[in-house]
Design a protein around this motif. Sequence first.
Motif, PDB file in Angstrom:
ATOM      1  N   PRO A   1      -2.537  -2.679  15.185  1.00 48.14           N
ATOM      2  CA  PRO A   1      -1.617  -3.720  14.710  1.00 48.14           C
ATOM      3  C   PRO A   1      -2.344  -4.777  13.882  1.00 48.14           C
ATOM      4  N   THR A   2      -1.653  -5.234  12.861  1.00 56.61           N
ATOM      5  CA  THR A   2      -2.162  -6.346  12.060  1.00 56.61           C
ATOM      6  C   THR A   2      -1.455  -7.628  12.484  1.00 56.61           C
ATOM      7  N   GLU A   3      -2.010  -8.748  12.043  1.00 55.54           N
ATOM      8  CA  GLU A   3      -1.378 -10.048  12.263  1.00 55.54           C
ATOM      9  C   GLU A   3      -1.044 -10.657  10.903  1.00 55.54           C
ATOM     10  N   LEU A   4      -0.352  -9.854  10.087  1.00 52.90           N
ATOM     11  CA  LEU A   4       0.018 -10.271   8.740  1.00 52.90           C
ATOM     12  C   LEU A   4       1.377 -10.963   8.755  1.00 52.90           C
ATOM     13  N   ARG A   5       1.489 -12.015   7.990  1.00 57.27           N
ATOM     14  CA  ARG A   5       2.754 -12.737   7.844  1.00 57.27           C
ATOM     15  C   ARG A   5       3.362 -12.397   6.482  1.00 57.27           C
ATOM     16  N   PHE A   6       4.622 -12.022   6.495  1.00 53.03           N
ATOM     17  CA  PHE A   6       5.342 -11.690   5.269  1.00 53.03           C
ATOM     18  C   PHE A   6       6.291 -12.822   4.899  1.00 53.03           C
ATOM     19  N   ARG A   7       6.476 -13.031   3.605  1.00 53.57           N
ATOM     20  CA  ARG A   7       7.462 -14.013   3.158  1.00 53.57           C
ATOM     21  C   ARG A   7       8.876 -13.452   3.301  1.00 53.57           C
ATOM     22  N   GLN A   8       9.036 -12.154   3.034  1.00 51.74           N
ATOM     23  CA  GLN A   8      10.363 -11.561   3.126  1.00 51.74           C
ATOM     24  C   GLN A   8      10.667 -11.165   4.568  1.00 51.74           C
ATOM     25  N   LYS A   9      11.951 -11.227   4.924  1.00 53.19           N
ATOM     26  CA  LYS A   9      12.358 -10.907   6.290  1.00 53.19           C
ATOM     27  C   LYS A   9      12.237  -9.417   6.581  1.00 53.19           C
ATOM     28  N   LYS A  10      12.622  -8.595   5.595  1.00 53.36           N
ATOM     29  CA  LYS A  10      12.599  -7.157   5.795  1.00 53.36           C
ATOM     30  C   LYS A  10      11.295  -6.588   5.258  1.00 53.36           C
ATOM     31  N   HIS A  11      10.491  -6.030   6.136  1.00 52.06           N
ATOM     32  CA  HIS A  11       9.201  -5.478   5.720  1.00 52.06           C
ATOM     33  C   HIS A  11       8.788  -4.402   6.713  1.00 52.06           C
ATOM     34  N   PRO A  12       7.912  -3.497   6.298  1.00 53.34           N
ATOM     35  CA  PRO A  12       7.468  -2.443   7.212  1.00 53.34           C
ATOM     36  C   PRO A  12       6.477  -2.969   8.239  1.00 53.34           C
ATOM     37  N   GLU A  13       6.334  -2.241   9.332  1.00 55.22           N
ATOM     38  CA  GLU A  13       5.265  -2.541  10.280  1.00 55.22           C
ATOM     39  C   GLU A  13       3.991  -1.872   9.760  1.00 55.22           C
ATOM     40  N   LEU A  14       3.041  -2.680   9.357  1.00 56.93           N
ATOM     41  CA  LEU A  14       1.802  -2.166   8.783  1.00 56.93           C
ATOM     42  C   LEU A  14       0.716  -2.104   9.848  1.00 56.93           C
ATOM     43  N   LEU A  15       0.072  -0.951   9.947  1.00 60.89           N
ATOM     44  CA  LEU A  15      -1.081  -0.774  10.811  1.00 60.89           C
ATOM     45  C   LEU A  15      -2.323  -0.636   9.936  1.00 60.89           C
ATOM     46  N   GLU A  16      -3.439  -1.173  10.409  1.00 59.56           N
ATOM     47  CA  GLU A  16      -4.699  -0.975   9.703  1.00 59.56           C
ATOM     48  C   GLU A  16      -5.405   0.243  10.291  1.00 59.56           C
ATOM     49  N   LEU A  17      -5.809   1.138   9.406  1.00 56.21           N
ATOM     50  CA  LEU A  17      -6.519   2.332   9.843  1.00 56.21           C
ATOM     51  C   LEU A  17      -7.987   2.003  10.086  1.00 56.21           C
ATOM     52  N   GLU A  18      -8.506   2.505  11.191  1.00 58.26           N
ATOM     53  CA  GLU A  18      -9.944   2.400  11.464  1.00 58.26           C
ATOM     54  C   GLU A  18     -10.564   3.732  11.046  1.00 58.26           C
ATOM     55  N   ILE A  19     -11.187   3.715   9.865  1.00 63.60           N
ATOM     56  CA  ILE A  19     -11.704   4.946   9.262  1.00 63.60           C
ATOM     57  C   ILE A  19     -13.223   4.892   9.313  1.00 63.60           C
ATOM     58  N   LEU A  20     -13.815   5.760  10.112  1.00 60.19           N
ATOM     59  CA  LEU A  20     -15.257   5.712  10.328  1.00 60.19           C
ATOM     60  C   LEU A  20     -16.003   6.491   9.249  1.00 60.19           C
ATOM     61  N   PRO A  21     -17.255   6.100   9.005  1.00 63.47           N
ATOM     62  CA  PRO A  21     -18.068   6.807   8.019  1.00 63.47           C
ATOM     63  C   PRO A  21     -18.640   8.117   8.565  1.00 63.47           C
ATOM     64  N   HIS A  22     -18.500   9.165   7.764  1.00 66.97           N
ATOM     65  CA  HIS A  22     -19.094  10.478   8.035  1.00 66.97           C
ATOM     66  C   HIS A  22     -19.391  11.117   6.676  1.00 66.97           C
ATOM     67  N   GLY A  23     -20.395  11.986   6.621  1.00 68.40           N
ATOM     68  CA  GLY A  23     -20.624  12.741   5.397  1.00 68.40           C
ATOM     69  C   GLY A  23     -21.294  11.923   4.308  1.00 68.40           C
ATOM     70  N   ARG A  24     -21.801  12.644   3.313  1.00 65.75           N
ATOM     71  CA  ARG A  24     -22.587  11.997   2.263  1.00 65.75           C
ATOM     72  C   ARG A  24     -22.281  12.625   0.907  1.00 65.75           C
ATOM     73  N   LEU A  25     -22.649  11.896  -0.142  1.00 63.24           N
ATOM     74  CA  LEU A  25     -22.686  12.461  -1.478  1.00 63.24           C
ATOM     75  C   LEU A  25     -23.895  13.386  -1.598  1.00 63.24           C
ATOM     76  N   HIS A  26     -23.749  14.439  -2.384  1.00 61.67           N
ATOM     77  CA  HIS A  26     -24.874  15.340  -2.602  1.00 61.67           C
ATOM     78  C   HIS A  26     -25.876  14.678  -3.552  1.00 61.67           C
ATOM     79  N   PRO A  27     -27.176  14.814  -3.297  1.00 56.78           N
ATOM     80  CA  PRO A  27     -28.170  14.182  -4.179  1.00 56.78           C
ATOM     81  C   PRO A  27     -28.052  14.587  -5.644  1.00 56.78           C
TER      82      PRO A  27
END
Length: 238
Positions: A139-165
């Motif tokens: 859950p986020t703690e975002l405040r919207f100016r408009q009354k009608k808005h979606p429920e936005l979740l923040e994704l926790e995206i972990l680092p994996h993998g690398r660019l090839h040299p």
Amino acid sequence: MPKFYWLRFPEQSRYTGNLNARHKWGGLPGVRCPECGATWAGSATAYPSADLSSLPQREAYAEPRPEPFDEFVRLRELVRPLVPPGAQLLPGAELGPLVGTATGTFSPLFFYFATMPLMHREALELLQAEGVRGLRGFPTELRFRQKKHPELLELEILPHGRLHPDCTPERPPPCPRCGHDYFTRPDDPILEAASLPAHTDLFRLTDFETMLIGTECFVEAVRHLELEDVDCRELLLR
């Protein structure tokens, strides 16, 4: 061979969403390295699951600033038990839920800010029902100016993998103490196949955290569900 895609907010979009927000507890400071001489804070990863409310030193994370290497390490290790196992925790990594204001309209997958990837709750649940692995929304703690808005979740995206040299420029090896390894993003990224994770369908790269990568499973689910608004570019593996 599995397919992997670079996920970005499209250059042309009908959505107008914008954020004026930060993460509740601040984040790790930058670092001043006594070995390589660099002062840097290179993380693009946030850990919205981190709760510092019971940490007596939580005020030490409130303001961004550089710290000597040993102090950075001390502060990093204090929060390590509060983030997911294996978190990279580079200088500048942010902590806690997203707090602030949101204006405009937001697509079901809002990747305009790679440091703050957002998703409608309904979209997250649909993707999970399609079998997409590794999606964690908070859950986020975002405040919207408009009354009608979606429920936005923040994704926790972990680092994996690398660019090839083969796709990165020749440069000195990373600093053995602080890990500093600066280079610009290649125009034609190639992924190092042996480094890619097999347990999740969405991740960042460890050496370029602003790059969000999705598997074929993720992209097929997004297309099947007709979720907007994400540009999916298949990347070469080597």
